[in-house]
Every structure is written in structure tokens, then in C-alpha cells.
Design a protein around this motif. Structure first.
Motif, PDB file in Angstrom:
ATOM      1  N   TYR A 216       0.743  -1.119  -0.056  1.00 50.35           N
ATOM      2  CA  TYR A 216       0.099  -0.021  -0.112  1.00 50.35           C
ATOM      3  C   TYR A 216       0.818   1.254  -0.114  1.00 50.35           C
ATOM      4  O   TYR A 216       0.744   2.117  -0.696  1.00 50.35           O
TER       5      TYR A 216
ATOM      6  N   PHE B 261       1.278   4.407  -2.589  1.00 50.56           N
ATOM      7  CA  PHE B 261       0.932   5.929  -2.227  1.00 50.56           C
ATOM      8  C   PHE B 261       2.140   6.621  -2.587  1.00 50.56           C
ATOM      9  O   PHE B 261       1.940   7.857  -2.967  1.00 50.56           O
TER      10      PHE B 261
ATOM     11  N   GLU C 126      -7.192  -4.968   1.154  1.00 50.71           N
ATOM     12  CA  GLU C 126      -8.098  -3.969   0.567  1.00 50.71           C
ATOM     13  C   GLU C 126      -7.410  -2.761   0.363  1.00 50.71           C
ATOM     14  O   GLU C 126      -7.571  -2.124  -0.568  1.00 50.71           O
ATOM     15  N   GLN C 127      -6.636  -2.318   1.538  1.00 47.62           N
ATOM     16  CA  GLN C 127      -5.839  -0.894   1.598  1.00 47.62           C
ATOM     17  C   GLN C 127      -5.058  -1.180   0.012  1.00 47.62           C
ATOM     18  O   GLN C 127      -4.790  -0.045  -0.477  1.00 47.62           O
TER      19      GLN C 127
ATOM     20  N   TRP D 177      -4.846  -2.887  -2.468  1.00 53.86           N
ATOM     21  CA  TRP D 177      -5.310  -3.058  -3.663  1.00 53.86           C
ATOM     22  C   TRP D 177      -5.899  -1.827  -4.477  1.00 53.86           C
ATOM     23  O   TRP D 177      -5.968  -1.591  -5.655  1.00 53.86           O
ATOM     24  N   ARG D 178      -6.031  -0.712  -3.749  1.00 51.49           N
ATOM     25  CA  ARG D 178      -6.032   0.716  -4.326  1.00 51.49           C
ATOM     26  C   ARG D 178      -5.090   0.834  -5.247  1.00 51.49           C
ATOM     27  O   ARG D 178      -5.265   1.606  -6.325  1.00 51.49           O
ATOM     28  N   TRP D 179      -3.730   0.276  -5.293  1.00 50.82           N
ATOM     29  CA  TRP D 179      -2.726   0.758  -6.136  1.00 50.82           C
ATOM     30  C   TRP D 179      -2.409  -0.465  -7.087  1.00 50.82           C
ATOM     31  O   TRP D 179      -1.333  -0.534  -7.612  1.00 50.82           O
ATOM     32  N   ASN D 180      -3.289  -1.607  -7.060  1.00 46.98           N
ATOM     33  CA  ASN D 180      -3.005  -2.407  -8.179  1.00 46.98           C
ATOM     34  C   ASN D 180      -1.932  -3.390  -7.969  1.00 46.98           C
ATOM     35  O   ASN D 180      -1.162  -3.466  -9.052  1.00 46.98           O
TER      36      ASN D 180
ATOM     37  N   SER E  32      -0.900  11.564   3.903  1.00 47.48           N
ATOM     38  CA  SER E  32      -1.884  10.895   2.861  1.00 47.48           C
ATOM     39  C   SER E  32      -3.024  11.501   2.926  1.00 47.48           C
ATOM     40  O   SER E  32      -3.742  11.630   1.945  1.00 47.48           O
TER      41      SER E  32
END
Length: 332
Positions: free
Chosen positions: A31, A35, A82-83, A85-88, A329
Motif C-alpha cells: 500500500y 502511495f 483491501e488497502q 488493492w487501491r494501487w493494483n 496521506s
């Protein structure tokens, strides 16, 4: 998004950062690297994300993670996945990294499943090293067809006849957790005494779980998938049990494995790092339980901090125009 992440497709992967280990520290590192604008691949020898938590105590409550008064192990893994996954990120599950070769401008990692990952840097978050389940002596051909070594999602066994094999905390925890949702649960242990916590033993004996000791699994059979299990006692007594699932909770073997051959400085079977989480090898960092430094304390929360620290220094290493100190963030 759940903790069951897809396996990365194709044997050739090129990313900014390769994270070795998909436990809590590795997932948070994935994650945080996203970011910071880095492309990420995560490799792990286990077929599921979550590392030791998912393998050994997915149903136990964890009390020392910031922001959670108490959180079930698998729930924590699912939230971390899940956190991330935002950045694939690209996941290569069932891929144990065997080699790390320097290229001058990066690192090439090779896995035991034939993948080749080219990365600008590597972050080793391998927990306690390779985490290999102790195999059940019989029935290995049913692995993935009813035989399993851990249960990340209990609902998959709902309504089934389940045989749990083992005498430690994990075996008893799974037997107790499955009792309310399975059609039947039988706990098989080769000794009369259990290695589990006394309270868990009392709970199992007070439950509807059938306890068979001292028995061992003699045979697993079924047409395509598991349908019955034969257990035997040393005096020759045999019992045939209906079963659609066998959970072999026989413990895991923790081994540094190939890490010992990567030319890294080690102390107490952990990788030595400096205050930036950098190892003695160029472009190779480490964080979490696998990393060691003076004053080290092994906690999940500290692993998160170490992963973020490493990623910030990796980001600046890969692009000197990037600041080591990121913005908040909440500013993104």
C-alpha cells in the motif's frame, strides 16, 4: 477485496519495487509504496496472502494493532489487502523467491515457480522466513480437493463434514470455529494429550466436536475429491469417517531457506539492517520480523512503521527528485 489476492499472470514482471512476503508488513508495504507512486509486485511462497496470521490464527483476536481495540486475524489481513488493492499491486502467490541478482541498476529475482521479476529495489518482509506446512503422511494427492493446511475463510467449509488433524492451538481453534457452521467436526490427534492451551482443550471437550485420540489418519479416499477418512489406533481399531474436508493442522516449518544464500548479513537468523532498513546489499531492504537492528521489538505495528520507513528511502533511491519525507496521506 478479500485476503485472497490473484496470482500475477506471466513469468516476466517488471516493477519499481519487489516485496518478498505477503504478511501484514508486506501488505502494508505494498500500500505505502503505491502511495509513494511506485509500481509493486508481491511474491510469497504461500498460496494466500496473510503470512503467519492467515496460516496459524486467522480466527484469533489481535489486540495490539493501532485503531483496532480487537481485530480477528483474517479480518486484519483482508483490510490490509483491501488497502493495498487501491494501487493494483501484482501478486505472485505460490512463488518462493530463490535468487536475487544485481543488475547494476536494479535487482532480478527468480522464483521456484519460474517467474522472473525485474525491480529497482527489493523489500524483504518474510516474517520468520519460509513458512512450509508439515505434510500429512497420507492423502497428499487430495491437496486442493478437500485436503488443506489452513482455513482463511471458514464459510468455505459450511455444511461439510470436516476432519481436523492435529493437537496444537491451531487445530483446536479451527475445530471450535468450524463447529457452529459445519455439519460435523471430528478432531483427530495421535496422542492422548494436546499441546494446545488448557482452556481450548476444555472448550473442545465441552463442545459437539468428536475427539478421537490416540488415532492417526490411515487413508483418505474419494472420487476426485475427499469423501471419507479412515483413522486407526495402534491396537488396530479403525474408524471410517465421512468427510468433504480435511484440515491438517500439523504445524509449520519456519526456515530462512534461500535467504541464507543471498549474501545478506544475518544475526540471530534475521537480516541486519541500518536505521533506513537498508541491508548490506545495494537496493535490498528488509522490514518486519525478518529484520534485525539494535533495540528491535517484534510487533505488527512496528513492522508497519519499518515498511513505511524503508519505502520512503527506496522512493528517494529510485528517484533522487523524490523527497524521503512524504506529504500526509490526507493531502493526496
Amino acid at each position: 477485496m478479500t485476503g485472497h489476492a490473484p496470482t500475477g499472470a506471466g513469468p516476466e514482471v517488471s516493477v519499481d519495487l519487489l516485496i518478498i512476503g505477503a504478511g501484514p508488513t508486506g501488505l502494508y508495504g505494498a500500500y505505502y509504496a503505491g502511495f509513494r507512486g511506485l509500481s509493486v509486485a508481491v511474491a510469497d511462497a504461500l498460496p494466500e496472502v496473510g503470512g503467519q496470521i492467515a496460516a496459524l490464527y486467522p480466527e484469533k483476536l489481535i489486540y495490539d494493532v493501532a485503531g483496532f481495540p480487537a481485530v480477528r486475524g483474517q479480518d486484519l489481513v483482508d483490510r490490509l489487502a483491501e488497502q493495498a488493492w487501491r494501487w493494483n499491486p501484482t501478486y505472485l502467490l505460490g512463488h518462493g523467491v530463490t535468487r536475487l541478482d544485481d543488475t547494476g541498476e536494479g535487482v532480478v529475482a527468480t522464483t521456484d515457480a519460474g517467474a522472473r521479476i525485474t525491480a529497482g529495489a527489493v523489500l524483504v518482509c518474510g516474517g520468520i522466513g519460509n513458512f512450509i506446512p508439515r505434510e500429512l503422511p497420507v492423502g497428499s494427492e487430495y491437496l486442493g480437493r478437500g485436503l488443506r493446511y489452513f482455513v482463511p475463510r471458514l464459510h468455505e467449509l459450511a455444511g461439510q463434514d470436516v476432519v481436523v488433524v492435529g493437537g496444537g492451538d491451531s487445530a483446536l481453534d479451527w475445530a471450535l470455529s468450524l463447529e457452529p457452521i459445519a455439519s460435523s467436526v471430528t478432531l483427530v490427534h495421535r496422542r492422548t494429550r494436546f499441546r494446545a492451551h488448557e482452556r481450548s482443550v476444555e472448550q473442545v471437550h465441552a463442545s459437539s466436536v468428536r475427539v478421537l485420540t490416540p488415532y492417526e489418519v490411515e487413508k483418505i479416499s474419494g472420487d476426485g475429491s475427499v469423501s471419507e477418512v479412515v483413522v486407526a489406533r495402534s491396537d488396530g481399531d479403525r474408524i471410517t469417517l465421512p468427510a468433504q474436508s480435511v484440515v491438517a493442522a500439523l504445524g509449520f516449518i519456519a526456515d530462512l531457506g534461500p535467504i541464507e544464500g543471498w549474501g545478506l548479513d544475518l544475526r540471530r537468523r534475521r537480516i541486519l539492517v541500518d536505521r533506513t532498513m537498508r541491508t548490506n546489499r545495494e537496493r535490498v531492504f528488509a522490514a518486519g520480523d525478518i529484520a534485525d537492528h539494535d533495540g528491535k521489538v517484534s510487533l505488527i505495528s512496528i513492522g508497519f512503521g519499518e515498511a513505511a520507513l524503508a519505502v520512503n528511502h527506496i522512493a528517494a533511491l529510485l528517484d533522487p527528485a523524490r523527497s524521503i519525507t512524504p506529504g500526509h496521506s490526507s493531502d493526496a
